[in-house]
Scaffold this motif. Structure first.
Motif, PDB file in Angstrom:
ATOM      1  N   THR A 336       0.830  -1.199   0.000  1.00 24.74           N
ATOM      2  CA  THR A 336       0.000   0.000   0.000  1.00 24.74           C
ATOM      3  C   THR A 336       0.868   1.254   0.000  1.00 24.74           C
ATOM      4  O   THR A 336       0.597   2.213  -0.732  1.00 24.74           O
ATOM      5  N   ALA A 337       1.930   1.254   0.810  1.00 27.14           N
ATOM      6  CA  ALA A 337       2.829   2.410   0.862  1.00 27.14           C
ATOM      7  C   ALA A 337       3.514   2.626  -0.485  1.00 27.14           C
ATOM      8  O   ALA A 337       3.667   3.764  -0.941  1.00 27.14           O
ATOM      9  N   PHE A 338       3.931   1.532  -1.136  1.00 25.65           N
ATOM     10  CA  PHE A 338       4.580   1.668  -2.445  1.00 25.65           C
ATOM     11  C   PHE A 338       3.592   2.207  -3.483  1.00 25.65           C
ATOM     12  O   PHE A 338       3.934   3.091  -4.282  1.00 25.65           O
ATOM     13  N   THR A 339       2.366   1.702  -3.465  1.00 20.45           N
ATOM     14  CA  THR A 339       1.349   2.202  -4.392  1.00 20.45           C
ATOM     15  C   THR A 339       1.119   3.697  -4.184  1.00 20.45           C
ATOM     16  O   THR A 339       1.047   4.477  -5.146  1.00 20.45           O
ATOM     17  N   GLY A 340       1.019   4.110  -2.926  1.00 16.57           N
ATOM     18  CA  GLY A 340       0.806   5.521  -2.629  1.00 16.57           C
ATOM     19  C   GLY A 340       1.970   6.383  -3.086  1.00 16.57           C
ATOM     20  O   GLY A 340       1.772   7.465  -3.651  1.00 16.57           O
ATOM     21  N   ALA A 341       3.203   5.928  -2.842  1.00 17.80           N
ATOM     22  CA  ALA A 341       4.374   6.696  -3.255  1.00 17.80           C
ATOM     23  C   ALA A 341       4.438   6.824  -4.772  1.00 17.80           C
ATOM     24  O   ALA A 341       4.817   7.875  -5.311  1.00 17.80           O
ATOM     25  N   ALA A 342       4.069   5.749  -5.479  1.00 17.62           N
ATOM     26  CA  ALA A 342       4.071   5.796  -6.947  1.00 17.62           C
ATOM     27  C   ALA A 342       3.028   6.790  -7.461  1.00 17.62           C
ATOM     28  O   ALA A 342       3.298   7.574  -8.380  1.00 17.62           O
ATOM     29  N   VAL A 343       1.828   6.767  -6.866  1.00 21.77           N
ATOM     30  CA  VAL A 343       0.791   7.724  -7.258  1.00 21.77           C
ATOM     31  C   VAL A 343       1.241   9.148  -6.960  1.00 21.77           C
ATOM     32  O   VAL A 343       1.026  10.077  -7.757  1.00 21.77           O
ATOM     33  N   LEU A 344       1.880   9.336  -5.808  1.00 20.16           N
ATOM     34  CA  LEU A 344       2.362  10.667  -5.427  1.00 20.16           C
ATOM     35  C   LEU A 344       3.400  11.178  -6.426  1.00 20.16           C
ATOM     36  O   LEU A 344       3.388  12.355  -6.822  1.00 20.16           O
ATOM     37  N   ALA A 345       4.302  10.302  -6.860  1.00 20.99           N
ATOM     38  CA  ALA A 345       5.323  10.705  -7.833  1.00 20.99           C
ATOM     39  C   ALA A 345       4.699  11.050  -9.183  1.00 20.99           C
ATOM     40  O   ALA A 345       5.012  12.084  -9.790  1.00 20.99           O
TER      41      ALA A 345
END
Length: 491
Positions: A336-345
């Protein structure tokens, strides 16, 4: 929560004591996080009203974040020594008094000093609050509790500027600080009423050496990086300050490994998952709090909007955060954290192409996406850090995670503000200024990509742990998929 958690554990009801603790802590957390962002929309007004440059006024934001980070390492020892509830109430009192002094400030110097005092109180609120609620919750409940506490964390960066704009336009910039006073008083009274006032215990001697080295490291690194962002060279005082900060931080780590009762337990970083989650928390704090100071300024200085419109145009980030909130505890914290960071980028990319006429509809859509990315990244990253440790280590981990998030925010705010000032110095036209903001957002994108790397490691570590949990069965255990040992084709 982690997928290996049983259904009974994951649906365990909150006890009355836990519900009271979460409710009280949310009041303090809302104040602490909201005040870290509500001033963002006031930077331009403060610069004009107090006759100070942007490079000076940004320290109204940075001083608060630095004070937060400086006091957080002290909170673990102080909570053991004086009792968590007493320290929580004292922190709210200091925060409220600091707010009064901010509202009464007559110069930018007095305001910066008052914000630092306010930050000392605000810095202790969240880590002590975490100690209070973790003492009343099981490990299986932590994900759901963090989802509740995520509300002020993920909404503050978006709602702060909007609320600040309304107060500044309607009353004046001092109102954003007066707002804290009744809420702070109510928080103290509710804490005294609802939380048990446990007595302190023998916490040992305060690690003064560790506290001094940690504080010097935080301030030195933040100031040094900010000056390098402004274009300072290697032979300047900025380089010396940065070296002092790095040396102090290195000295702190060495001291903490040798001390019998260190201020912070750095051995927690022997856990790869905790280390990855900690790095992600730091970088996400820099990307979020640093990036959120840019958009209100862009809307006011380039587009000529007032504080209310500027604040409301930033508010779509809150919509994205609310969209993400139900999904922060649905799957593994790492993925979930990786998905969020990717969306943020990905949602930061459009900002590097800002112009003086960029569509407001496009900006709103992108800010909704940024809200989704932040909501899916920062809370799961912190949850993963807690889940990587045994319960008795959580009081040691809490100050460190809070330090990393706030120091990341302080460094991001300082560096990006100074980079922006440097970019705008030779750009008098709206088109030139918009290009300066676009260049500064390249820095935000780089920081966000850096935050995604440890979340990828966190997801990989979590996947490996789940595979081990599913493939290992103690003797006599029955695998629902293959039957008893020795009776399946895979055995």
């Amino acid at each position: 929560m982690n997928d290996v958690t049983t259904g009974a554990e994951s649906t365990e009801r909150f006890s009355p004591a836990l519900r009271r603790a979460v409710g009280v802590v949310m009041i303090g957390a809302s104040l602490s996080f909201l005040d870290a962002t509500i001033v963002n929309v006031a930077v331009h007004s403060l610069s004009v009203g107090l006759h100070a440059g942007l490079g000076t006024v940004q320290w109204v934001v940075t001083a608060y974040l630095l004070a937060l980070a400086a006091v957080i390492p002290f909170t673990g020892w102080a909570a053991r020594r004086f009792g968590a509830t007493r320290l929580y109430c004292a922190a709210l009192v200091v925060f409220t008094v600091g707010s009064v002094l901010c509202a009464c400030s007559t110069s930018v110097g007095m305001l910066i000093a008052s914000r630092a005092l306010q930050g000392i109180g605000g810095g202790a609120i969240m880590p002590v609050g975490t100690i209070i609620w973790t003492a009343r919750s099981s490990k299986a409940q932590m994900g759901r509790v963090m989802a509740f506490l995520a509300i002020p964390i993920i909404l503050a960066p978006a709602l702060g500027p909007a609320l600040g704009g309304l107060l500044i336009q309607g009353i004046g910039w001092r109102a954003i600080f007066w707002l804290n006073v009744p809420i702070g008083i109510a928080g103290v009274l509710l804490a005294l009423w609802l939380l048990p006032r446990e007595k302190g215990s023998d916490a040992g001697r305060l690690d003064v050496t560790g506290l001094t080295l940690a504080s010097l490291g935080v301030v030195g690194i933040t100031y040094g990086l900010a000056q390098f962002g402004a274009g300072a060279g290697l032979g300047t005082a900025a380089a010396l300050t940065l070296l002092v900060g790095l040396a102090s931080l290195g000295g702190f780590v060495t001291h903490a490994l040798r001390a019998k009762h260190p201020l912070l337990d750095v051995r927690l970083y022997t856990s790869r998952a905790f280390t990855a989650a900690s790095i992600a928390t730091f970088a996400l704090g820099a990307a979020n709090y640093g990036g959120m100071i840019l958009m209100p300024l862009y809307l006011q200085t380039v587009r000529g909007e007032g504080v209310i419109i500027a604040g409301l145009l930033v508010a779509p980030t809150a919509v994205g955060a609310l969209i993400a909130a139900p999904f922060t505890d649905r799957h593994g914290a790492g993925i979930t954290a990786f998905t969020g960071a990717a969306v943020l980028a990905l949602s930061t990319v459009p900002f590097v192409f800002l112009t003086a006429t960029t569509s407001y509809w496009l900006l709103c859509i992108v800010m909704i996406m940024r809200g989704v990315g932040f909501g899916l990244s920062i809370i799961p990253a912190m949850t993963a850090a807690y889940q990587a440790l045994p319960p008795h280590k959580i009081p040691d981990a809490t100050p460190q995670l809070n330090v990393l998030q706030r120091v990341g925010g302080a460094i991001g705010t300082a560096v990006l503000s100074v980079v922006l000032t440097h970019q705008l110095s030779d750009s008098p036209t709206p088109a030139g200024q918009a290009a300066g903001y676009a260049t500064t957002f390249w820095w935000v994108l780089a920081i966000t990509i850096a935050a995604a790397i440890p979340t990828l490691l966190l997801a990989h570590t979590e996947h490996q742990a789940l595979r081990r949990a599913h493939t290992y069965r103690p003797e006599g255990d029955v695998d629902a998929r293959t039957g008893p040992p020795g009776h399946g084709c895979c055995h």
